[in-house]
Design a protein around this motif. Structure first.
Motif, PDB file in Angstrom:
ATOM      1  N   VAL A 248     -13.677   5.706  -4.265  1.00  0.00           N
ATOM      2  CA  VAL A 248     -14.027   6.771  -3.312  1.00  0.00           C
ATOM      3  C   VAL A 248     -13.994   6.227  -1.880  1.00  0.00           C
ATOM      4  O   VAL A 248     -13.460   6.869  -0.971  1.00  0.00           O
ATOM      5  N   HIS A 249     -14.544   5.012  -1.688  1.00  0.00           N
ATOM      6  CA  HIS A 249     -14.446   4.385  -0.358  1.00  0.00           C
ATOM      7  C   HIS A 249     -12.972   4.255   0.051  1.00  0.00           C
ATOM      8  O   HIS A 249     -12.610   4.508   1.194  1.00  0.00           O
ATOM      9  N   ARG A 250     -12.112   3.840  -0.906  1.00  0.00           N
ATOM     10  CA  ARG A 250     -10.669   3.688  -0.629  1.00  0.00           C
ATOM     11  C   ARG A 250     -10.039   5.027  -0.268  1.00  0.00           C
ATOM     12  O   ARG A 250      -9.203   5.107   0.629  1.00  0.00           O
ATOM     13  N   TRP A 251     -10.386   6.051  -1.021  1.00  0.00           N
ATOM     14  CA  TRP A 251      -9.753   7.367  -0.831  1.00  0.00           C
ATOM     15  C   TRP A 251     -10.087   7.937   0.553  1.00  0.00           C
ATOM     16  O   TRP A 251      -9.213   8.468   1.230  1.00  0.00           O
ATOM     17  N   VAL A 252     -11.334   7.826   0.972  1.00  0.00           N
ATOM     18  CA  VAL A 252     -11.700   8.351   2.303  1.00  0.00           C
ATOM     19  C   VAL A 252     -11.026   7.517   3.386  1.00  0.00           C
ATOM     20  O   VAL A 252     -10.517   8.048   4.367  1.00  0.00           O
TER      21      VAL A 252
ATOM     22  N   THR B 133     -15.861  14.065  -8.590  1.00  0.00           N
ATOM     23  CA  THR B 133     -15.024  14.461  -9.740  1.00  0.00           C
ATOM     24  C   THR B 133     -14.714  15.956  -9.661  1.00  0.00           C
ATOM     25  O   THR B 133     -13.781  16.431 -10.311  1.00  0.00           O
ATOM     26  N   ALA B 134     -15.491  16.707  -8.891  1.00  0.00           N
ATOM     27  CA  ALA B 134     -15.310  18.162  -8.802  1.00  0.00           C
ATOM     28  C   ALA B 134     -14.708  18.590  -7.466  1.00  0.00           C
ATOM     29  O   ALA B 134     -13.819  19.434  -7.427  1.00  0.00           O
ATOM     30  N   ASP B 135     -15.208  18.044  -6.354  1.00  0.00           N
ATOM     31  CA  ASP B 135     -14.696  18.413  -5.032  1.00  0.00           C
ATOM     32  C   ASP B 135     -13.703  17.371  -4.573  1.00  0.00           C
ATOM     33  O   ASP B 135     -14.064  16.356  -3.985  1.00  0.00           O
ATOM     34  N   ARG B 136     -12.420  17.643  -4.862  1.00  0.00           N
ATOM     35  CA  ARG B 136     -11.378  16.627  -4.722  1.00  0.00           C
ATOM     36  C   ARG B 136     -10.360  16.959  -3.643  1.00  0.00           C
ATOM     37  O   ARG B 136      -9.416  16.205  -3.433  1.00  0.00           O
ATOM     38  N   SER B 137     -10.551  18.068  -2.971  1.00  0.00           N
ATOM     39  CA  SER B 137      -9.532  18.500  -2.020  1.00  0.00           C
ATOM     40  C   SER B 137      -9.875  18.061  -0.593  1.00  0.00           C
ATOM     41  O   SER B 137     -11.027  18.135  -0.176  1.00  0.00           O
ATOM     42  N   PRO B 138      -8.850  17.625   0.168  1.00  0.00           N
ATOM     43  CA  PRO B 138      -9.072  17.281   1.577  1.00  0.00           C
ATOM     44  C   PRO B 138      -9.511  18.490   2.401  1.00  0.00           C
ATOM     45  O   PRO B 138      -9.945  18.330   3.531  1.00  0.00           O
TER      46      PRO B 138
ATOM     47  N   ARG C  75     -10.744   8.212   9.455  1.00  0.00           N
ATOM     48  CA  ARG C  75     -10.554   8.527   8.024  1.00  0.00           C
ATOM     49  C   ARG C  75      -9.055   8.585   7.749  1.00  0.00           C
ATOM     50  O   ARG C  75      -8.271   8.878   8.650  1.00  0.00           O
ATOM     51  N   GLU C  76      -8.716   8.340   6.477  1.00  0.00           N
ATOM     52  CA  GLU C  76      -7.309   8.407   6.075  1.00  0.00           C
ATOM     53  C   GLU C  76      -7.273   8.815   4.602  1.00  0.00           C
ATOM     54  O   GLU C  76      -7.053   7.982   3.707  1.00  0.00           O
ATOM     55  N   PHE C  77      -7.506  10.096   4.358  1.00  0.00           N
ATOM     56  CA  PHE C  77      -7.657  10.589   2.983  1.00  0.00           C
ATOM     57  C   PHE C  77      -6.464  10.215   2.105  1.00  0.00           C
ATOM     58  O   PHE C  77      -5.303  10.451   2.458  1.00  0.00           O
ATOM     59  N   GLY C  78      -6.758   9.643   0.967  1.00  0.00           N
ATOM     60  CA  GLY C  78      -5.740   9.380  -0.049  1.00  0.00           C
ATOM     61  C   GLY C  78      -4.811   8.211   0.251  1.00  0.00           C
ATOM     62  O   GLY C  78      -3.915   7.920  -0.524  1.00  0.00           O
ATOM     63  N   ARG C  79      -5.027   7.527   1.383  1.00  0.00           N
ATOM     64  CA  ARG C  79      -4.239   6.354   1.740  1.00  0.00           C
ATOM     65  C   ARG C  79      -2.727   6.596   1.578  1.00  0.00           C
ATOM     66  O   ARG C  79      -2.084   6.038   0.662  1.00  0.00           O
ATOM     67  N   PRO C  80      -2.128   7.413   2.469  1.00  0.00           N
ATOM     68  CA  PRO C  80      -0.738   7.858   2.276  1.00  0.00           C
ATOM     69  C   PRO C  80       0.282   6.729   2.069  1.00  0.00           C
ATOM     70  O   PRO C  80       1.253   6.923   1.341  1.00  0.00           O
ATOM     71  N   ARG C  81       0.090   5.560   2.665  1.00  0.00           N
ATOM     72  CA  ARG C  81       1.087   4.492   2.521  1.00  0.00           C
ATOM     73  C   ARG C  81       1.127   3.929   1.109  1.00  0.00           C
ATOM     74  O   ARG C  81       2.163   3.464   0.632  1.00  0.00           O
ATOM     75  N   GLN C  82      -0.015   3.905   0.434  1.00  0.00           N
ATOM     76  CA  GLN C  82      -0.098   3.461  -0.976  1.00  0.00           C
ATOM     77  C   GLN C  82      -1.079   4.400  -1.648  1.00  0.00           C
ATOM     78  O   GLN C  82      -2.241   4.057  -1.821  1.00  0.00           O
ATOM     79  N   PRO C  83      -0.624   5.600  -2.005  1.00  0.00           N
ATOM     80  CA  PRO C  83      -1.567   6.667  -2.383  1.00  0.00           C
ATOM     81  C   PRO C  83      -2.544   6.308  -3.507  1.00  0.00           C
ATOM     82  O   PRO C  83      -2.173   5.626  -4.466  1.00  0.00           O
TER      83      PRO C  83
END
Ligand code: CU
Ligand code: CU
Length: 289
Positions: free
Chosen positions: A203-207, A90-95, A142-150
């Motif tokens: 979180v698993h999805r985001w990473v 919730t605090a460290d959210r940046s790639p 890894r694929e941070f933020g899932r660019p195809r479906q963010p």
């Protein structure tokens, strides 16, 4: 004596190096991949039939607490001064946060093949070859933020919603439970097919990459993520001192759809034969700073 788990953002350079070195040593010994295997072996979900001990089930928290403890003890046999840090997403959210630095976990995967090419766990460094749950290649992905479906990391408000639940878990004790801390924090969509995830699952999805499936332990961020999930469980207990610390109190009986499928507090968790109730209080084992 209880050791301390720290927020990863407050680790010194030397502490990061010792953690990474201990993880790499475990990998060299072949022990790391045994942890990956164990997680794969206990990946059963609602649709699989039979007992669920690790996911989509009340023992999600105690099972992962025990799993983290076993991993932490393995690290401490290599370096007694190491513990598993936590990542407060919730605090460290940046790639580009220090978590993903060259000196710690390395960064995002390459856009074409999701391959991680920076940091100690890049395949090119020669120390981190994936041997369990190999899909596209033997490199970490890894694929941070899932660019195809963010997707975004869970917000503080979303986490607070889970911690506000007054019961530990609720019937039917699976991924469809519409109330209770456990499903709200584990993070399955409450309505079938609404295509969203929450908190832990999000979180698993985001990473992305290896963090998506049964082989998520291949990414060392797994441990820092689950260390924070464990801390959140601990915060929930402190916030709801009168609530039953674990439910169900008894195993669902014959005729219940969950008969033989979930554990009660007195039952033991494979593969360790540790009773659920032995994992409900961590204060003599470790603390969080
Ligand atoms: Cu898991
Ligand atoms: Cu997880």
């Amino acid at each position: 004596m209880a050791h301390t788990r720290q927020n990863q953002r407050s680790l010194t350079k030397a502490q990061k190096r010792r953690f990474v070195d201990a993880v790499l040593a475990l990998k060299r010994q072949g022990r790391y991949d045994e942890f990956v295997r164990t997680h794969i072996d206990f990946y059963q979900g609602d649709g699989d039939g039979g007992l669920r001990v690790a996911h989509m089930t009340p023992s999600f928290f105690p099972w992962h607490r025990k799993f983290l403890l076993e991993f932490e003890r393995a690290l401490q046999r290599i370096d007694a001064g190491v513990s598993v840090p936590y990542w407060d997403w919730t605090a460290d959210r940046s790639p580009t946060s220090s978590l993903w630095g060259e000196d710690f976990l390395g960064g995002n995967g390459h856009s074409s093949d999701r391959r991680v090419t920076t940091g100690p766990f890049a395949r090119g460094g020669g120390h981190w070859t994936i041997t369990e749950a190999v899909t596209d290649g033997d490199f970490l992905m890894r694929e941070f933020g899932r660019p195809r479906q963010p997707v975004s990391l869970p917000s503080a408000a979303q986490l607070a919603g889970a911690l506000g639940e007054s019961r530990y878990d609720a019937e039917p004790w699976n991924s469809t439970a519409s109330s209770g801390l456990r499903n709200k924090l584990e993070g399955w969509p409450v309505r079938r097919g609404d295509g969203t995830w929450f908190n832990h699952n999000l979180v698993h999805r985001w990473v992305g990459g290896h963090m998506l499936g049964a082989g998520s332990v291949n990414d060392p961020v797994f441990w820092l993520h689950h260390s924070f999930v464990d801390l959140c469980w601990s915060r929930w207990r402190a916030k709801h001192p009168k609530a039953d610390p674990y439910l169900p109190l008894r195993r669902p009986g014959l005729g219940d759809s969950q008969h033989g499928r979930v554990l009660a507090a007195g039952d033991v968790m494979p593969p360790w034969n540790t009773p659920v109730r032995d994992m409900l209080d961590h204060s003599t084992l470790y603390r969080y700073a």
